[in-house]
Write a protein that holds these residues in place. Structure first.
Motif, PDB file in Angstrom:
ATOM      1  N   GLN A  84       0.688  -1.354  -0.034  1.00  0.00           N
ATOM      2  CA  GLN A  84       0.222  -0.220  -0.107  1.00  0.00           C
ATOM      3  C   GLN A  84       0.984   1.321  -0.027  1.00  0.00           C
ATOM      4  OE1 GLN A  84      -2.312   0.955   3.418  1.00  0.00           O
ATOM      5  NE2 GLN A  84      -3.097   2.686   2.611  1.00  0.00           N
ATOM      6  N   GLY A  85       0.219   2.556  -0.950  1.00  0.00           N
ATOM      7  CA  GLY A  85       0.702   3.816  -0.492  1.00  0.00           C
ATOM      8  C   GLY A  85       2.078   4.129  -1.983  1.00  0.00           C
ATOM      9  N   TYR A  89       6.523   5.807  -0.531  1.00  0.00           N
ATOM     10  CA  TYR A  89       6.303   5.254   1.080  1.00  0.00           C
ATOM     11  C   TYR A  89       5.474   4.463   1.017  1.00  0.00           C
ATOM     12  CZ  TYR A  89       4.977   5.997   5.426  1.00  0.00           C
ATOM     13  OH  TYR A  89       4.330   5.478   6.842  1.00  0.00           O
ATOM     14  N   ASN A  90       5.869   3.573   1.663  1.00  0.00           N
ATOM     15  CA  ASN A  90       4.989   2.385   1.861  1.00  0.00           C
ATOM     16  C   ASN A  90       4.246   1.714   3.072  1.00  0.00           C
ATOM     17  OD1 ASN A  90       5.427   1.978  -1.082  1.00  0.00           O
ATOM     18  ND2 ASN A  90       7.689  -0.239   0.034  1.00  0.00           N
ATOM     19  N   GLU A  91       3.156   2.667   2.652  1.00  0.00           N
ATOM     20  CA  GLU A  91       2.396   1.829   4.524  1.00  0.00           C
ATOM     21  C   GLU A  91       2.146   1.051   4.820  1.00  0.00           C
ATOM     22  OE1 GLU A  91      -0.480   4.932   6.664  1.00  0.00           O
ATOM     23  OE2 GLU A  91       0.027   5.538   4.337  1.00  0.00           O
ATOM     24  N   PHE A  92       2.365  -0.201   3.995  1.00  0.00           N
ATOM     25  CA  PHE A  92       2.706  -1.122   4.777  1.00  0.00           C
ATOM     26  C   PHE A  92       2.912  -2.021   3.369  1.00  0.00           C
ATOM     27  CE2 PHE A  92      -0.515  -4.189   3.290  1.00  0.00           C
ATOM     28  CZ  PHE A  92      -1.709  -3.275   3.060  1.00  0.00           C
ATOM     29  N   THR A  93       3.763  -2.856   3.547  1.00  0.00           N
ATOM     30  CA  THR A  93       4.426  -3.817   2.265  1.00  0.00           C
ATOM     31  C   THR A  93       4.855  -5.285   2.909  1.00  0.00           C
ATOM     32  OG1 THR A  93       6.039  -4.938   0.558  1.00  0.00           O
ATOM     33  CG2 THR A  93       6.713  -3.533   2.570  1.00  0.00           C
ATOM     34  N   ASP A 108      -8.184  -1.410  10.203  1.00  0.00           N
ATOM     35  CA  ASP A 108      -8.884  -1.437  11.635  1.00  0.00           C
ATOM     36  C   ASP A 108      -9.455   0.807  10.815  1.00  0.00           C
ATOM     37  OD1 ASP A 108      -8.497  -3.267  13.090  1.00  0.00           O
ATOM     38  OD2 ASP A 108      -6.737  -2.596  13.040  1.00  0.00           O
ATOM     39  N   GLU A 109      -8.775   1.192   9.582  1.00  0.00           N
ATOM     40  CA  GLU A 109      -8.964   2.776   9.904  1.00  0.00           C
ATOM     41  C   GLU A 109     -10.111   2.513   8.751  1.00  0.00           C
ATOM     42  OE1 GLU A 109      -7.801   5.100  11.816  1.00  0.00           O
ATOM     43  OE2 GLU A 109      -6.521   4.027  12.534  1.00  0.00           O
ATOM     44  N   PRO A 110     -10.776   3.857   8.411  1.00  0.00           N
ATOM     45  CA  PRO A 110     -11.834   3.168   7.644  1.00  0.00           C
ATOM     46  C   PRO A 110     -11.539   4.548   6.521  1.00  0.00           C
ATOM     47  CG  PRO A 110     -12.865   4.669   9.530  1.00  0.00           C
ATOM     48  CD  PRO A 110     -11.732   4.391   9.933  1.00  0.00           C
ATOM     49  N   GLY A 111     -11.550   3.822   5.114  1.00  0.00           N
ATOM     50  CA  GLY A 111     -10.912   4.709   4.474  1.00  0.00           C
ATOM     51  C   GLY A 111     -11.188   4.063   2.843  1.00  0.00           C
ATOM     52  N   GLU A 112     -10.455   4.996   1.848  1.00  0.00           N
ATOM     53  CA  GLU A 112     -10.110   4.231   0.888  1.00  0.00           C
ATOM     54  C   GLU A 112      -8.685   3.942   1.039  1.00  0.00           C
ATOM     55  OE1 GLU A 112     -11.482   5.091  -2.706  1.00  0.00           O
ATOM     56  OE2 GLU A 112     -13.396   5.425  -2.238  1.00  0.00           O
ATOM     57  N   VAL A 113      -8.440   2.221   0.520  1.00  0.00           N
ATOM     58  CA  VAL A 113      -7.214   1.670   0.367  1.00  0.00           C
ATOM     59  C   VAL A 113      -7.022   0.745  -1.070  1.00  0.00           C
ATOM     60  CG1 VAL A 113      -5.320  -0.089   1.140  1.00  0.00           C
ATOM     61  CG2 VAL A 113      -7.165   1.065   2.612  1.00  0.00           C
ATOM     62  N   ARG A 114      -5.730   1.769  -1.243  1.00  0.00           N
ATOM     63  CA  ARG A 114      -5.756   1.664  -2.461  1.00  0.00           C
ATOM     64  C   ARG A 114      -4.270   0.310  -2.742  1.00  0.00           C
ATOM     65  NH1 ARG A 114      -5.687   6.280  -7.004  1.00  0.00           N
ATOM     66  NH2 ARG A 114      -5.340   3.984  -8.224  1.00  0.00           N
ATOM     67  N   TYR A 115      -4.060  -0.688  -2.926  1.00  0.00           N
ATOM     68  CA  TYR A 115      -2.352  -0.639  -2.940  1.00  0.00           C
ATOM     69  C   TYR A 115      -1.976  -1.671  -4.802  1.00  0.00           C
ATOM     70  CZ  TYR A 115      -5.283  -5.945  -2.746  1.00  0.00           C
ATOM     71  OH  TYR A 115      -6.041  -6.864  -3.347  1.00  0.00           O
ATOM     72  N   ARG A 116      -1.081  -2.463  -4.316  1.00  0.00           N
ATOM     73  CA  ARG A 116      -0.891  -2.704  -5.634  1.00  0.00           C
ATOM     74  C   ARG A 116       0.970  -3.826  -5.305  1.00  0.00           C
ATOM     75  NH1 ARG A 116       4.373  -0.467  -5.939  1.00  0.00           N
ATOM     76  NH2 ARG A 116       4.174   1.386  -3.983  1.00  0.00           N
ATOM     77  N   CYS A 117       1.070  -4.148  -6.710  1.00  0.00           N
ATOM     78  CA  CYS A 117       2.084  -5.021  -6.877  1.00  0.00           C
ATOM     79  C   CYS A 117       3.668  -4.329  -7.175  1.00  0.00           C
ATOM     80  CB  CYS A 117       2.410  -6.480  -7.328  1.00  0.00           C
ATOM     81  SG  CYS A 117       3.647  -7.647  -7.360  1.00  0.00           S
ATOM     82  N   THR A 118       4.301  -4.157  -6.189  1.00  0.00           N
ATOM     83  CA  THR A 118       5.930  -4.226  -6.393  1.00  0.00           C
ATOM     84  C   THR A 118       6.661  -4.076  -7.872  1.00  0.00           C
ATOM     85  OG1 THR A 118       7.422  -4.683  -4.966  1.00  0.00           O
ATOM     86  CG2 THR A 118       6.085  -2.764  -4.441  1.00  0.00           C
ATOM     87  N   ASN A 122       0.785  -3.603 -13.147  1.00  0.00           N
ATOM     88  CA  ASN A 122      -0.514  -2.967 -13.407  1.00  0.00           C
ATOM     89  C   ASN A 122      -1.483  -4.081 -12.453  1.00  0.00           C
ATOM     90  OD1 ASN A 122      -0.331  -1.266 -15.543  1.00  0.00           O
ATOM     91  ND2 ASN A 122      -0.425  -3.191 -17.305  1.00  0.00           N
ATOM     92  N   MET A 123      -0.821  -4.612 -11.831  1.00  0.00           N
ATOM     93  CA  MET A 123      -1.247  -5.374 -10.124  1.00  0.00           C
ATOM     94  C   MET A 123      -1.834  -4.599  -9.562  1.00  0.00           C
ATOM     95  SD  MET A 123       0.169  -8.927  -9.648  1.00  0.00           S
ATOM     96  CE  MET A 123      -0.535  -9.739  -8.349  1.00  0.00           C
ATOM     97  N   GLU A 124      -2.948  -4.303  -9.271  1.00  0.00           N
ATOM     98  CA  GLU A 124      -3.444  -3.946  -8.510  1.00  0.00           C
ATOM     99  C   GLU A 124      -5.219  -3.698  -7.980  1.00  0.00           C
ATOM    100  OE1 GLU A 124      -1.476   0.241 -10.833  1.00  0.00           O
ATOM    101  OE2 GLU A 124      -3.981   0.191 -10.527  1.00  0.00           O
ATOM    102  N   GLY A 125      -5.020  -2.925  -6.637  1.00  0.00           N
ATOM    103  CA  GLY A 125      -6.479  -3.863  -6.246  1.00  0.00           C
ATOM    104  C   GLY A 125      -7.160  -2.735  -5.424  1.00  0.00           C
ATOM    105  N   GLU A 126      -8.357  -2.900  -4.916  1.00  0.00           N
ATOM    106  CA  GLU A 126      -8.837  -2.082  -3.826  1.00  0.00           C
ATOM    107  C   GLU A 126      -9.788  -2.156  -3.119  1.00  0.00           C
ATOM    108  OE1 GLU A 126     -10.143   1.340  -6.310  1.00  0.00           O
ATOM    109  OE2 GLU A 126     -10.249   2.809  -5.151  1.00  0.00           O
ATOM    110  N   PHE A 127      -9.597  -1.561  -1.887  1.00  0.00           N
ATOM    111  CA  PHE A 127     -11.004  -1.586  -0.639  1.00  0.00           C
ATOM    112  C   PHE A 127     -11.161  -0.598   0.109  1.00  0.00           C
ATOM    113  CE2 PHE A 127      -6.730  -4.366   0.422  1.00  0.00           C
ATOM    114  CZ  PHE A 127      -7.507  -6.047   0.376  1.00  0.00           C
ATOM    115  N   ARG A 128     -12.573  -0.308   0.320  1.00  0.00           N
ATOM    116  CA  ARG A 128     -13.248   0.396   1.152  1.00  0.00           C
ATOM    117  C   ARG A 128     -13.834   0.102   2.306  1.00  0.00           C
ATOM    118  NH1 ARG A 128     -18.397   3.351  -3.066  1.00  0.00           N
ATOM    119  NH2 ARG A 128     -16.184   3.537  -3.656  1.00  0.00           N
ATOM    120  N   VAL A 129     -13.022   0.774   2.882  1.00  0.00           N
ATOM    121  CA  VAL A 129     -12.752  -0.142   4.411  1.00  0.00           C
ATOM    122  C   VAL A 129     -14.605   1.173   5.391  1.00  0.00           C
ATOM    123  CG1 VAL A 129     -12.067  -0.495   6.915  1.00  0.00           C
ATOM    124  CG2 VAL A 129     -10.705  -0.251   4.583  1.00  0.00           C
ATOM    125  N   GLU A 130     -14.833   0.082   5.479  1.00  0.00           N
ATOM    126  CA  GLU A 130     -16.201   1.473   6.653  1.00  0.00           C
ATOM    127  C   GLU A 130     -16.588   1.399   7.718  1.00  0.00           C
ATOM    128  OE1 GLU A 130     -20.055   0.130   4.031  1.00  0.00           O
ATOM    129  OE2 GLU A 130     -19.290   1.142   2.972  1.00  0.00           O
TER     130      GLU A 130
END
Ligand code: CU
Length: 130
Positions: A84-85, A89-93, A108-118, A122-130
Motif C-alpha cells: 500500500q502507498g 513510501y509504503n504504508e505497509f508491504t 482498522d481505519e475507515p477509508g479507501e485503501v489502494r494497493y499494488r504489486c511492486t 498493472n497489478m492493483e487492488g482497492e478496498f473501501r473500509v467502512e
C-alpha cells in the motif's frame, strides 16, 4: 480561436483529466479498466480471501467492514507483493510472497485503501473500509 485561447482550453482539459484520475495519478497508480465499477456493492465483509492469479488480484475491489482481515494467496508461479502507498513510501508491504504462500493484513481505519504489486506494474487492488 487564438493560440492563447487554445492553450487555455488545453489547460482546462488536462485539469479535468487530472480530477477524473485518468492515466497515472499523483500516487503513481495507473488506471486499470474495471477499477471504479460496481464491485463495491453489497454488504461490507470482515473475512476476505483474495487470489493472486495470472498477474491479477481477484477480486480487485472489495468493501470491508472495519477490522476486516484479508488473506491473499499467491496462485501464480512467480512472486508478488501486496504493497500500500506510493512508490516512495509504503504504508505497509508484504515483501515477496512466493508461489503458494499467503499474506494476511487487518484494516482498522475507515477509508479507501489502494494497493499494488511492486513487481508487476498493472497489478492493483482497492478496498473501501467502512
Ligand atoms: Cu505481482
Amino acid at each position: 480561436m487564438t493560440a492563447a485561447r487554445l492553450a487555455g482550453v488545453a489547460g482546462a482539459l488536462s485539469l479535468v483529466m487530472g480530477l477524473l484520475g485518468c492515466g497515472e495519478d499523483k500516487e503513481g497508480f495507473t488506471s486499470v479498466p474495471g477499477l471504479g465499477g460496481t464491485e463495491f456493492e453489497g454488504p461490507a465483509r470482515s473475512d476476505v480471501r483474495i487470489g493472486m492469479k495470472d498477474i491479477e488480484f481477484s477480486p480487485r475491489q472489495v468493501k470491508l467492514a472495519r477490522g476486516a482481515t484479508v488473506t491473499w494467496t499467491n496462485r501464480d508461479q512467480v512472486a508478488h507483493t501486496v504493497t500500500q502507498g506510493d512508490r516512495a513510501y509504503n504504508e505497509f508491504t508484504s515483501g515477496e510472497i512466493g508461489p503458494g504462500k499467503t499474506y494476511r493484513h487487518t484494516f482498522d481505519e475507515p477509508g479507501e485503501v489502494r494497493y499494488r504489486c511492486t513487481i508487476h506494474a498493472n497489478m492493483e487492488g482497492e478496498f473501501r473500509v467502512e
